[in-house]
Design a protein around this motif. Structure first.
Motif, PDB file in Angstrom:
ATOM      1  N   ILE A   1     -11.267   5.595  -7.561  1.00  0.00           N
ATOM      2  CA  ILE A   1     -10.930   4.588  -6.572  1.00  0.00           C
ATOM      3  C   ILE A   1      -9.549   4.883  -6.010  1.00  0.00           C
ATOM      4  N   GLN A   2      -9.416   4.669  -4.703  1.00  0.00           N
ATOM      5  CA  GLN A   2      -8.119   4.797  -4.046  1.00  0.00           C
ATOM      6  C   GLN A   2      -7.899   3.548  -3.202  1.00  0.00           C
ATOM      7  N   LEU A   3      -6.731   2.962  -3.339  1.00  0.00           N
ATOM      8  CA  LEU A   3      -6.345   1.794  -2.558  1.00  0.00           C
ATOM      9  C   LEU A   3      -5.118   2.176  -1.736  1.00  0.00           C
ATOM     10  N   ILE A   4      -5.133   1.817  -0.457  1.00  0.00           N
ATOM     11  CA  ILE A   4      -3.969   2.031   0.399  1.00  0.00           C
ATOM     12  C   ILE A   4      -3.430   0.651   0.757  1.00  0.00           C
ATOM     13  N   VAL A   5      -2.184   0.406   0.385  1.00  0.00           N
ATOM     14  CA  VAL A   5      -1.538  -0.881   0.620  1.00  0.00           C
ATOM     15  C   VAL A   5      -0.535  -0.716   1.751  1.00  0.00           C
ATOM     16  N   ALA A   6      -0.648  -1.571   2.763  1.00  0.00           N
ATOM     17  CA  ALA A   6       0.295  -1.537   3.880  1.00  0.00           C
ATOM     18  C   ALA A   6       1.590  -2.224   3.460  1.00  0.00           C
ATOM     19  N   SER A   7       2.718  -1.603   3.796  1.00  0.00           N
ATOM     20  CA  SER A   7       4.010  -2.232   3.543  1.00  0.00           C
ATOM     21  C   SER A   7       4.971  -1.866   4.664  1.00  0.00           C
ATOM     22  N   ARG A   8       6.077  -2.574   4.741  1.00  0.00           N
ATOM     23  CA  ARG A   8       7.082  -2.318   5.778  1.00  0.00           C
ATOM     24  C   ARG A   8       7.592  -0.889   5.758  1.00  0.00           C
ATOM     25  N   GLU A   9       7.775  -0.344   4.578  1.00  0.00           N
ATOM     26  CA  GLU A   9       8.351   0.994   4.433  1.00  0.00           C
ATOM     27  C   GLU A   9       7.321   2.099   4.582  1.00  0.00           C
ATOM     28  N   GLY A  10       6.052   1.758   4.655  1.00  0.00           N
ATOM     29  CA  GLY A  10       4.983   2.750   4.733  1.00  0.00           C
ATOM     30  C   GLY A  10       3.926   2.464   3.685  1.00  0.00           C
ATOM     31  N   ASP A  11       2.904   3.280   3.678  1.00  0.00           N
ATOM     32  CA  ASP A  11       1.787   3.063   2.763  1.00  0.00           C
ATOM     33  C   ASP A  11       2.180   3.285   1.309  1.00  0.00           C
ATOM     34  N   VAL A  12       1.598   2.464   0.450  1.00  0.00           N
ATOM     35  CA  VAL A  12       1.694   2.626  -0.989  1.00  0.00           C
ATOM     36  C   VAL A  12       0.275   2.933  -1.449  1.00  0.00           C
ATOM     37  N   ARG A  13       0.117   3.920  -2.327  1.00  0.00           N
ATOM     38  CA  ARG A  13      -1.219   4.377  -2.697  1.00  0.00           C
ATOM     39  C   ARG A  13      -1.468   4.201  -4.196  1.00  0.00           C
ATOM     40  N   PHE A  14      -2.661   3.729  -4.511  1.00  0.00           N
ATOM     41  CA  PHE A  14      -3.124   3.659  -5.896  1.00  0.00           C
ATOM     42  C   PHE A  14      -4.272   4.641  -6.030  1.00  0.00           C
ATOM     43  N   ASP A  15      -4.195   5.537  -7.000  1.00  0.00           N
ATOM     44  CA  ASP A  15      -5.279   6.454  -7.333  1.00  0.00           C
ATOM     45  C   ASP A  15      -5.670   6.181  -8.764  1.00  0.00           C
ATOM     46  N   GLY A  16      -6.947   5.850  -8.979  1.00  0.00           N
ATOM     47  CA  GLY A  16      -7.363   5.505 -10.324  1.00  0.00           C
ATOM     48  C   GLY A  16      -8.824   5.741 -10.599  1.00  0.00           C
ATOM     49  N   LYS A  17      -9.231   5.262 -11.743  1.00  0.00           N
ATOM     50  CA  LYS A  17     -10.612   5.366 -12.223  1.00  0.00           C
ATOM     51  C   LYS A  17     -11.107   3.984 -12.588  1.00  0.00           C
ATOM     52  N   LEU A  18     -12.400   3.769 -12.374  1.00  0.00           N
ATOM     53  CA  LEU A  18     -13.060   2.534 -12.799  1.00  0.00           C
ATOM     54  C   LEU A  18     -13.703   2.757 -14.155  1.00  0.00           C
TER      55      LEU A  18
END
Length: 153
Positions: free
Chosen positions: A96-113
């Motif tokens: 799973i990959q999540l892209i979080v929008a933030s003021r400074e730019g994208d924050v990314r989560f890379d993980g496993k379920l």
């Protein structure tokens, strides 16, 4: 808050070092289980409790994931800051990959379920390359959304 996340929080809080010591950390290993041909992608729609330790500070919160057409979207609401948008959620097998929008730019989560799709763990990568571990557990719910494969675009 879910028992596992609450338990992790208590353990982490008990292990917090004094100001002169190193920052706390969590080591988590998600056993995603084997993916077999024909397995349906897990339905990750719902509320998730999460825990991470950015820059040495415990961060708890609620992540809500839902469908936007045939794709996932949602929000992340840390306890100490304002909610942010999950602008992209990508699921490939148990990854799973999540892209979080933030003021400074994208924050990314890379993980496993987990094999049941109710637990995820991985790494959050901030704007300047800083990385932090994160775990999340799906809250139980009786609501059953339509599987992603059946949703129209």
């Amino acid at each position: 808050m879910n028992r596992i996340i609450a338990g992790l929080a208590l353990v982490c809080a008990a292990l917090l070092p004094a100001a002169s010591e190193a920052a706390p950390s969590i080591a988590v290993d998600c056993d995603a289980g084997a993916v077999t041909a024909g397995d349906e992608a897990p339905n990750i729609h719902g509320h998730w409790d999460f825990l991470m330790i950015p820059r040495g500070t415990l961060s708890f919160g609620l992540m809500s994931i839902g469908f936007v057409g045939a794709d996932y979207g949602g929000s992340l609401a840390p306890a100490r800051t304002a909610p942010v948008v999950l602008r992209k959620v990508t699921l490939a097998g148990k990854s799973i990959q999540l892209i979080v929008a933030s003021r400074e730019g994208d924050v990314r989560f890379d993980g496993k379920l987990s094999a049941k799709g109710d637990f995820m763990c991985g790494t959050v990568t901030y704007h300047r390359g800083e990385t932090f571990p994160m775990v999340a557990q799906k809250r139980p719910s009786t609501y059953q959304s339509q599987p992603q494969a059946q949703r129209a675009r």
